[in-house]
Design an enzyme around this catalytic site. Sequence first.
Site, mmCIF file in Angstrom:
data_model
loop_
_atom_site.group_PDB
_atom_site.id
_atom_site.type_symbol
_atom_site.label_atom_id
_atom_site.label_comp_id
_atom_site.label_asym_id
_atom_site.label_seq_id
_atom_site.Cartn_x
_atom_site.Cartn_y
_atom_site.Cartn_z
ATOM 1 N N LYS A 13 3.018 -2.074 0.889
ATOM 2 C CA LYS A 13 2.501 -1.726 -0.453
ATOM 3 C C LYS A 13 1.252 -0.857 -0.319
ATOM 4 O O LYS A 13 1.088 0.146 -1.013
ATOM 5 C CB LYS A 13 2.027 -2.991 -1.188
ATOM 6 C CG LYS A 13 3.057 -3.905 -1.724
ATOM 7 C CD LYS A 13 2.320 -5.036 -2.456
ATOM 8 C CE LYS A 13 3.250 -6.030 -3.089
ATOM 9 N NZ LYS A 13 2.524 -7.104 -3.775
ATOM 10 N N ASP A 65 1.493 -7.251 -8.324
ATOM 11 C CA ASP A 65 2.535 -8.266 -8.278
ATOM 12 C C ASP A 65 3.851 -7.583 -8.624
ATOM 13 O O ASP A 65 3.965 -6.924 -9.661
ATOM 14 C CB ASP A 65 2.264 -9.420 -9.240
ATOM 15 C CG ASP A 65 3.203 -10.580 -8.945
ATOM 16 O OD1 ASP A 65 3.027 -11.228 -7.897
ATOM 17 O OD2 ASP A 65 4.145 -10.824 -9.721
ATOM 18 N N SER A 66 4.824 -7.726 -7.747
ATOM 19 C CA SER A 66 6.110 -7.043 -7.937
ATOM 20 C C SER A 66 7.256 -8.034 -7.826
ATOM 21 O O SER A 66 7.125 -9.075 -7.184
ATOM 22 C CB SER A 66 6.285 -5.962 -6.871
ATOM 23 O OG SER A 66 5.264 -5.006 -6.992
ATOM 24 N N LYS A 166 10.370 7.309 -1.343
ATOM 25 C CA LYS A 166 10.393 6.056 -2.109
ATOM 26 C C LYS A 166 9.403 6.154 -3.278
ATOM 27 O O LYS A 166 9.728 5.799 -4.409
ATOM 28 C CB LYS A 166 10.061 4.856 -1.203
ATOM 29 C CG LYS A 166 10.051 3.540 -1.974
ATOM 30 C CD LYS A 166 9.708 2.326 -1.133
ATOM 31 C CE LYS A 166 9.496 1.113 -2.039
ATOM 32 N NZ LYS A 166 8.998 -0.083 -1.366
HETATM 33 P P1 ITT Z 1 0.808 -9.650 -1.853
HETATM 34 O O1 ITT Z 1 1.098 -10.683 -2.932
HETATM 35 O O2 ITT Z 1 -0.133 -10.130 -0.779
HETATM 36 O O3 ITT Z 1 0.405 -8.321 -2.428
HETATM 37 P P2 ITT Z 1 3.670 -9.911 -1.326
HETATM 38 O O4 ITT Z 1 4.551 -9.234 -0.312
HETATM 39 O O5 ITT Z 1 3.704 -11.420 -1.390
HETATM 40 O O6 ITT Z 1 2.183 -9.357 -1.074
HETATM 41 P P3 ITT Z 1 4.734 -9.739 -4.078
HETATM 42 O O7 ITT Z 1 4.529 -11.179 -4.401
HETATM 43 O O8 ITT Z 1 4.352 -8.723 -5.101
HETATM 44 O O9 ITT Z 1 3.975 -9.311 -2.746
HETATM 45 O O10 ITT Z 1 6.233 -9.441 -3.685
HETATM 46 C C1 ITT Z 1 7.303 -10.323 -3.949
HETATM 47 C C2 ITT Z 1 8.420 -10.052 -2.968
HETATM 48 O O11 ITT Z 1 9.065 -8.833 -3.335
HETATM 49 C C3 ITT Z 1 7.986 -9.938 -1.511
HETATM 50 O O12 ITT Z 1 8.929 -10.593 -0.698
HETATM 51 C C4 ITT Z 1 8.000 -8.439 -1.249
HETATM 52 O O13 ITT Z 1 8.367 -8.162 0.095
HETATM 53 C C5 ITT Z 1 9.076 -7.959 -2.214
HETATM 54 N N1 ITT Z 1 8.743 -6.614 -2.705
HETATM 55 C C6 ITT Z 1 7.672 -6.262 -3.449
HETATM 56 N N2 ITT Z 1 7.643 -4.926 -3.623
HETATM 57 C C7 ITT Z 1 8.729 -4.433 -2.971
HETATM 58 C C8 ITT Z 1 9.228 -3.145 -2.740
HETATM 59 O O14 ITT Z 1 8.606 -2.066 -3.187
HETATM 60 N N3 ITT Z 1 10.334 -3.021 -2.007
HETATM 61 C C9 ITT Z 1 10.981 -4.089 -1.510
HETATM 62 N N4 ITT Z 1 10.570 -5.349 -1.654
HETATM 63 C C10 ITT Z 1 9.444 -5.520 -2.377
#
Ligand code: ITT
Length: 190
Positions: A13, A65-66, A166
């Site tokens: 990210k 948050d994604s 991307k």
């Molecule tokens: P932080 O909370 O520390 O930022 P995280 O990886 O836990 O890192 P998220 O909770 O936002 O972040 O992500 C939720 C899941 O979705 C996590 O397993 C990520 O690897 C995945 N994810 C998030 N953005 C993504 C993307 O652009 N492409 C693929 N997978 C993604």
Amino acid sequence: MKRLVFITSNSGKFEEVRKILLPHGIEVLQNDIPCPEIQADSSEEVVSFSLEWLGDREMAYLIDDSGLFIDALGGFPSVYSAFVFKTLGNSGILRLMDGLPDERRTAHFETVFGVSGSGKRLIFRGRCDGRISHEPLGSGGFGYDPIFIPDGGDGRTFGQMSTEEKNRLSHRGAAVRDMLENLDKLLEIL
Ligand code: ITT
């Protein structure tokens, strides 16, 4: 050069956001201080809680948050995206969707950004529609990238793309563009 600290444990990210903001005169630095992530119904709630918990800091910071939402699975894994990636992984998601034809593999990613600085908070959003591939493809990116084929591309997964490719299509790229459309507000708090 303005500076923004991206509080995340996810270097993928960080690299994506760093690359888009640098040409706009904003240097992004990564800090992975542990921030509790609550289990909530939406990314907005997760981000608001994290902003509250982190409070005002010496430097302006960004949190992201994604989540991935798969239509045939009722929107799952949604707010459970991190847990599901750690437990089921991409192979588990593909097993759940075994036999589903292309038209039933639609999905989308959402990103919510929270930025805090100078005692103010801003929220930005991005979304990317697409579909789940039949097999993991590509070794680029992170997380669900090898199984997500974005709309508007050439049929490759995010895992088969460079960061720049991307960013042009992704939810996070869209959230950064939302930020850049409000650059005056952002620069006021950096
Ligand atoms: P932080 O909370 O520390 O930022 P995280 O990886 O836990 O890192 P998220 O909770 O936002 O972040 O992500 C939720 C899941 O979705 C996590 O397993 C990520 O690897 C995945 N994810 C998030 N953005 C993504 C993307 O652009 N492409 C693929 N997978 C993604």
